[in-house]
Motif scaffolding. Structure first.
Motif, PDB file in Angstrom:
ATOM      1  N   PHE A 173       3.405   7.008 -16.403  1.00  0.00           N
ATOM      2  CA  PHE A 173       2.640   8.029 -15.689  1.00  0.00           C
ATOM      3  C   PHE A 173       2.178   9.158 -16.612  1.00  0.00           C
ATOM      4  N   ALA A 174       2.778   9.246 -17.793  1.00  0.00           N
ATOM      5  CA  ALA A 174       2.207  10.166 -18.781  1.00  0.00           C
ATOM      6  C   ALA A 174       0.840   9.656 -19.204  1.00  0.00           C
ATOM      7  N   GLY A 175       0.718   8.311 -19.141  1.00  0.00           N
ATOM      8  CA  GLY A 175      -0.572   7.732 -19.477  1.00  0.00           C
ATOM      9  C   GLY A 175      -1.644   8.008 -18.454  1.00  0.00           C
ATOM     10  N   LEU A 176      -1.269   8.617 -17.319  1.00  0.00           N
ATOM     11  CA  LEU A 176      -2.249   8.897 -16.272  1.00  0.00           C
ATOM     12  C   LEU A 176      -2.933  10.245 -16.454  1.00  0.00           C
ATOM     13  N   LEU A 177      -2.725  10.888 -17.563  1.00  0.00           N
ATOM     14  CA  LEU A 177      -3.230  12.257 -17.696  1.00  0.00           C
ATOM     15  C   LEU A 177      -4.264  12.427 -18.810  1.00  0.00           C
ATOM     16  N   SER A 178      -5.217  11.531 -18.953  1.00  0.00           N
ATOM     17  CA  SER A 178      -6.225  11.729 -20.002  1.00  0.00           C
ATOM     18  C   SER A 178      -7.660  11.576 -19.507  1.00  0.00           C
ATOM     19  N   THR A 179      -7.891  10.978 -18.343  1.00  0.00           N
ATOM     20  CA  THR A 179      -9.245  10.915 -17.789  1.00  0.00           C
ATOM     21  C   THR A 179      -9.337  11.841 -16.590  1.00  0.00           C
ATOM     22  N   GLN A 180     -10.499  11.932 -16.009  1.00  0.00           N
ATOM     23  CA  GLN A 180     -10.695  12.782 -14.822  1.00  0.00           C
ATOM     24  C   GLN A 180     -10.967  11.931 -13.577  1.00  0.00           C
ATOM     25  N   LEU A 197      12.074  12.124 -20.459  1.00  0.00           N
ATOM     26  CA  LEU A 197      10.633  12.384 -20.448  1.00  0.00           C
ATOM     27  C   LEU A 197      10.030  12.108 -21.823  1.00  0.00           C
ATOM     28  N   PRO A 198       8.826  11.560 -21.866  1.00  0.00           N
ATOM     29  CA  PRO A 198       8.196  11.262 -23.163  1.00  0.00           C
ATOM     30  C   PRO A 198       7.707  12.542 -23.845  1.00  0.00           C
ATOM     31  N   LYS A 199       7.350  12.420 -25.115  1.00  0.00           N
ATOM     32  CA  LYS A 199       6.727  13.531 -25.833  1.00  0.00           C
ATOM     33  C   LYS A 199       5.279  13.632 -25.363  1.00  0.00           C
ATOM     34  N   LEU A 200       5.021  14.623 -24.554  1.00  0.00           N
ATOM     35  CA  LEU A 200       3.719  14.712 -23.878  1.00  0.00           C
ATOM     36  C   LEU A 200       2.565  14.873 -24.860  1.00  0.00           C
ATOM     37  N   HIS A 201       2.814  15.530 -25.995  1.00  0.00           N
ATOM     38  CA  HIS A 201       1.732  15.726 -26.972  1.00  0.00           C
ATOM     39  C   HIS A 201       1.232  14.383 -27.498  1.00  0.00           C
ATOM     40  N   ASP A 202       2.130  13.385 -27.554  1.00  0.00           N
ATOM     41  CA  ASP A 202       1.705  12.060 -28.023  1.00  0.00           C
ATOM     42  C   ASP A 202       0.679  11.431 -27.080  1.00  0.00           C
ATOM     43  N   PHE A 203       0.657  11.913 -25.840  1.00  0.00           N
ATOM     44  CA  PHE A 203      -0.291  11.398 -24.846  1.00  0.00           C
ATOM     45  C   PHE A 203      -1.462  12.355 -24.653  1.00  0.00           C
ATOM     46  N   GLY A 204      -1.523  13.389 -25.489  1.00  0.00           N
ATOM     47  CA  GLY A 204      -2.586  14.368 -25.353  1.00  0.00           C
ATOM     48  C   GLY A 204      -2.402  15.288 -24.175  1.00  0.00           C
ATOM     49  N   ILE A 205      -1.158  15.484 -23.720  1.00  0.00           N
ATOM     50  CA  ILE A 205      -0.856  16.331 -22.563  1.00  0.00           C
ATOM     51  C   ILE A 205      -0.255  17.641 -23.061  1.00  0.00           C
ATOM     52  N   TYR A 206      -0.831  18.769 -22.663  1.00  0.00           N
ATOM     53  CA  TYR A 206      -0.338  20.076 -23.100  1.00  0.00           C
ATOM     54  C   TYR A 206       0.037  20.965 -21.915  1.00  0.00           C
ATOM     55  N   ASP A 207      -0.067  20.397 -20.725  1.00  0.00           N
ATOM     56  CA  ASP A 207       0.319  21.127 -19.521  1.00  0.00           C
ATOM     57  C   ASP A 207       1.542  20.439 -18.913  1.00  0.00           C
ATOM     58  N   ALA A 208       2.732  20.834 -19.371  1.00  0.00           N
ATOM     59  CA  ALA A 208       3.969  20.191 -18.920  1.00  0.00           C
ATOM     60  C   ALA A 208       4.208  20.391 -17.429  1.00  0.00           C
ATOM     61  N   ASP A 209       3.759  21.531 -16.878  1.00  0.00           N
ATOM     62  CA  ASP A 209       3.969  21.799 -15.453  1.00  0.00           C
ATOM     63  C   ASP A 209       3.203  20.815 -14.576  1.00  0.00           C
ATOM     64  N   SER A 210       1.977  20.497 -14.983  1.00  0.00           N
ATOM     65  CA  SER A 210       1.181  19.539 -14.209  1.00  0.00           C
ATOM     66  C   SER A 210       1.818  18.160 -14.237  1.00  0.00           C
ATOM     67  N   TYR A 211       2.314  17.781 -15.403  1.00  0.00           N
ATOM     68  CA  TYR A 211       2.994  16.484 -15.515  1.00  0.00           C
ATOM     69  C   TYR A 211       4.246  16.473 -14.647  1.00  0.00           C
ATOM     70  N   GLY A 212       5.003  17.578 -14.667  1.00  0.00           N
ATOM     71  CA  GLY A 212       6.194  17.672 -13.829  1.00  0.00           C
ATOM     72  C   GLY A 212       5.859  17.569 -12.355  1.00  0.00           C
ATOM     73  N   ASP A 213       4.763  18.220 -11.935  1.00  0.00           N
ATOM     74  CA  ASP A 213       4.327  18.127 -10.536  1.00  0.00           C
ATOM     75  C   ASP A 213       4.004  16.684 -10.157  1.00  0.00           C
ATOM     76  N   LEU A 214       3.372  15.963 -11.082  1.00  0.00           N
ATOM     77  CA  LEU A 214       3.013  14.574 -10.809  1.00  0.00           C
ATOM     78  C   LEU A 214       4.264  13.727 -10.614  1.00  0.00           C
ATOM     79  N   ILE A 215       5.264  13.869 -11.492  1.00  0.00           N
ATOM     80  CA  ILE A 215       6.502  13.103 -11.380  1.00  0.00           C
ATOM     81  C   ILE A 215       7.210  13.418 -10.065  1.00  0.00           C
ATOM     82  N   LYS A 216       7.260  14.696  -9.685  1.00  0.00           N
ATOM     83  CA  LYS A 216       7.927  15.075  -8.436  1.00  0.00           C
ATOM     84  C   LYS A 216       7.202  14.502  -7.221  1.00  0.00           C
ATOM     85  N   THR A 217       5.877  14.533  -7.256  1.00  0.00           N
ATOM     86  CA  THR A 217       5.110  14.004  -6.131  1.00  0.00           C
ATOM     87  C   THR A 217       5.305  12.498  -6.004  1.00  0.00           C
ATOM     88  N   ILE A 218       5.310  11.806  -7.132  1.00  0.00           N
ATOM     89  CA  ILE A 218       5.521  10.355  -7.103  1.00  0.00           C
ATOM     90  C   ILE A 218       6.886  10.046  -6.511  1.00  0.00           C
TER      91      ILE A 218
END
Length: 648
Positions: free
Chosen positions: A376-383, A332-353
């Protein structure tokens, strides 16, 4: 004594797939036993004291019909007395050419076969020694004489031996529950590879499906813990547990580790008719009673629906295990480098994919998984949840339920800059495609500095994602080393032990945090596509750079690692010899020619085709296919225009 019209070399060629596979050699004789009508196969051998030394007295015995020794001419002995029909729709007979009896050449000096009170001995010379035995032999006995180290070692590792036998035969033993394989007195238990089992009886099947059927029907769905040797299939069994027909379940190409077998037992199948009217290898089946003929299609459709219902929670469970594995392997990438601070949401996304497109992860290497997770870490910065939904629809068509589930998760997360990520993927595909064209179609016009150097300066990700470009051809080696010592090592007034000359094409560097800082450096020397690399000239040049750099005290720290690459279209036999000499280091596929100082200094000679097609082509191809990115059109007439297009 009679002699076959074959020789050892022809047998080795014919049985090449068994080389260095002692387990597979044993499997062949076990399958031969089942082909001969055996229901019990025993494998026995003597284990040395304390498990040290060679095993002895290896024999395989069965209660089958035995071998026919009456005709030993070349044609019948190699073509076998087994059925000539290639029964794709049934498991047995597995063999039909009779060549498998010679697989012992990879694991032993010879075998003695006792059957029907007769004896023959086969050895590497292909002579057949005939004889009689006074022993009453029921079935067949095969005695292995002077077994080799590889087979002995395989037999000593008993746990691994049983596991390999499970992978090979578990599905078959479940289909033929009256069959047994016994190894040194211990019966092989196919349940040892069963992850999940579900049994459906006639009372569980919808009434409208079987209301006109008087016979009992039992359906067993088995999920395997690890992949068996057989594809996932339906097995239709009669009331005596005999296999009548088999066919694929339709889930084999999902690439999701959903390994399964389905066993359908019923007296109905006693009357099953196999149709091969066109003799084209395409088989079908139907029931003799027209009244229940409709059961054929509906029964399979019903079971496929059952499999789909089993597969869904299985994938959810697998997604949990996948995420744990990705974390444990530091993929898994360093999520902070992508501006992601919710690791659980990212984990949910990977599992769903994974539950929607498991093929994105199944069978992929570490580097490919890292690329996917970073993408897919790059998918977590816009709405823009509509954008992410569209992207995933390009990966695989989604059902309405799956779209709803995915959007539910996306509404609880922030989305990333998809456009930027996809644009980077598209750019890399474009670079690889155009570089391949320059090197293959325009090799004479494509020059080192004017073309290749310009491209690589801006696309050095080809040699590693985390490296930074420290220097290109703009500076001499002496100047580059001064800058390296000052900017990277923090030495204010560095001194060189010698005065190195020359210019390196590419100097890449990165710092890794592994207990202490590890400094990894890469020197790349590029050669034009039409140039065949020679040991005397081009290789000596990069080797001279290695010598000059390592002469400097500033380049010999305990935490410094150096890799030197020479890149061209092809190379001479002397360089190939260096690669062969160093293949024991395990990097022959990367063209390793030198490994010194415990791996801190390495040299490689690589072909452009290996980098662009084998390495990066494999990494990028699956994303191109899943995202359906079309190759961009470009003017193929001008080398300069192609290079300019890449740089823009």
């Amino acid at each position: 004594m009679s002699e076959l019209k074959i020789n050892e070399q022809s047998i080795r060629t014919e049985l090449k797939s068994f080389e260095d596979k002692p387990y597979k050699c044993l499997f062949e004789y076990v399958w031969n036993s089942f082909d001969a009508g055996a229901s019990i196969v025993r494998i026995d051998y003597d284990i040395p004291l304390e498990g040290i030394g060679f095993v002895d007295n290896l024999r395989i015995c069965d209660n089958g019909k035995g071998w026919d020794f009456t005709n030993q001419n070349a044609e019948t002995f190699l073509s076998s007395s087994k059925s000539k029909i290639n029964a794709h729709y049934k498991t047995l007979p597995k063999g039909k050419f009779g060549r498998g009896r010679y697989v012992f050449i990879w694991v032993a000096e010879e075998i003695e076969i006792l059957s029907q009170n007769k004896q023959i001995i086969l050895n590497h010379s292909t002579h057949i020694h005939n004889g009689l035995t006074t022993n009453e032999i029921s079935g067949t006995e095969i005695h292995f004489r002077n077994i080799y180290q590889n087979l002995s070692d395989s037999l000593l590792f008993v746990e691994a031996l049983f596991k390999e036998f499970l992978f090979e035969f578990s599905w078959f033993l479940e289909s033929n529950t009256n069959f047994e394989i016994i190894i040194n007195g211990i019966k092989l238990d196919s349940q040892g590879n069963v992850k999940y089992e579900r049994v459906i009886t006639k009372n569980d099947i919808p009434e409208e499906l079987v209301k006109d059927v008087d016979s009992d029907i039992e359906i067993r769905i088995i999920l395997w813990d690890e992949k068996p040797s057989e594809f996932s299939k339906f097995y239709f069994l009669d009331n005596n547990q005999s296999e009548i027909f088999k066919l694929n379940t339709g889930f084999n190409k999902k690439r999701d580790d959903f390994w399964h077998s389905v066993y359908i037992r019923s007296p109905l199948f006693n009357k099953m008719i196999i149709n091969d009217e066109n003799h084209n290898g395409q088989f079908s089946f139907e029931f003799g009673n027209p009244k229940i003929k409709r059961l054929q299609k509906k029964l399979i459709e019903y079971i496929k629906e059952l499999l789909a219902s089993v597969r869904k929670p299985y994938l959810v469970q697998q997604s949990e295990e996948l995420l744990d594995e990705l974390k444990e392997d530091n993929i898994l990438p360093k999520l902070h480098d992508f501006g992601i601070y919710d690791a659980d949401s990212y984990g949910d996304l990977i599992k769903t994919i994974y539950t929607i497109t498991p093929s994105l992860f199944t069978g992929k290497g570490v580097s490919e998984k890292k690329f996917i997770c970073a993408t897919f870490a790059g998918l977590l910065s816009t709405q823009d949840d509509i954008l992410i939904k569209t992207i995933l629809e390009q990966l695989q068509e989604l059902t309405e339920d799956e779209k709803s589930e995915l959007l539910d998760i996306l509404n609880r997360t922030s989305l990333s800059s998809v456009v930027k990520t996809i644009k980077e993927i598209d750019h890399r595909l474009d670079v690889i495609s155009k570089l391949k064209f320059l090197i293959t179609d325009l090799e004479k016009e494509t020059l080192e500095v004017k073309h290749l150097q310009k491209i690589i300066d801006q696309n050095f990700w080809l040699f590693g994602e985390q490296f930074r470009l420290f220097s290109s051809t703009e500076g001499a080696l002496k100047k580059v080393l001064f800058q390296y010592a000052n900017e990277i090592l923090g030495i204010e007034e560095p001194e060189l032990n010698t005065a190195p000359n020359g210019e390196v094409d590419l100097f890449l560097t990165k710092t890794e945090m592994v207990g202490e800082n590890i400094q990894k450096n890469v020197i790349v020397e590029l050669k034009r596509a039409s140039k065949k690399l020679s040991h005397k000239n081009e290789y000596q040049q990069i080797d001279d750079y290695r010598t000059k750099i390592l002469e400097q005290n500033i380049c010999n720290g305990e935490n410094q690692y150096w890799e030197f690459y020479l890149i061209g279209k092809n190379f001479d036999d002397r360089i190939q010899e260096l690669i062969e000499t160093n293949k024991h280091h395990g990097e022959a596929h990367k063209g390793l020619t030198m490994n010194v100082k415990n791996g801190k200094v390495k040299m490689y000679v690589r072909k452009w085709s290996d980098i662009l097609e084998v390495e990066w082509g494999t990494k990028m191809r699956y994303l191109k296919e899943k995202l359906e990115i079309q190759s961009s059109e470009f003017d193929k007439s001008s080398t300069d225009d192609i290079v300019d297009g890449i740089l823009k």
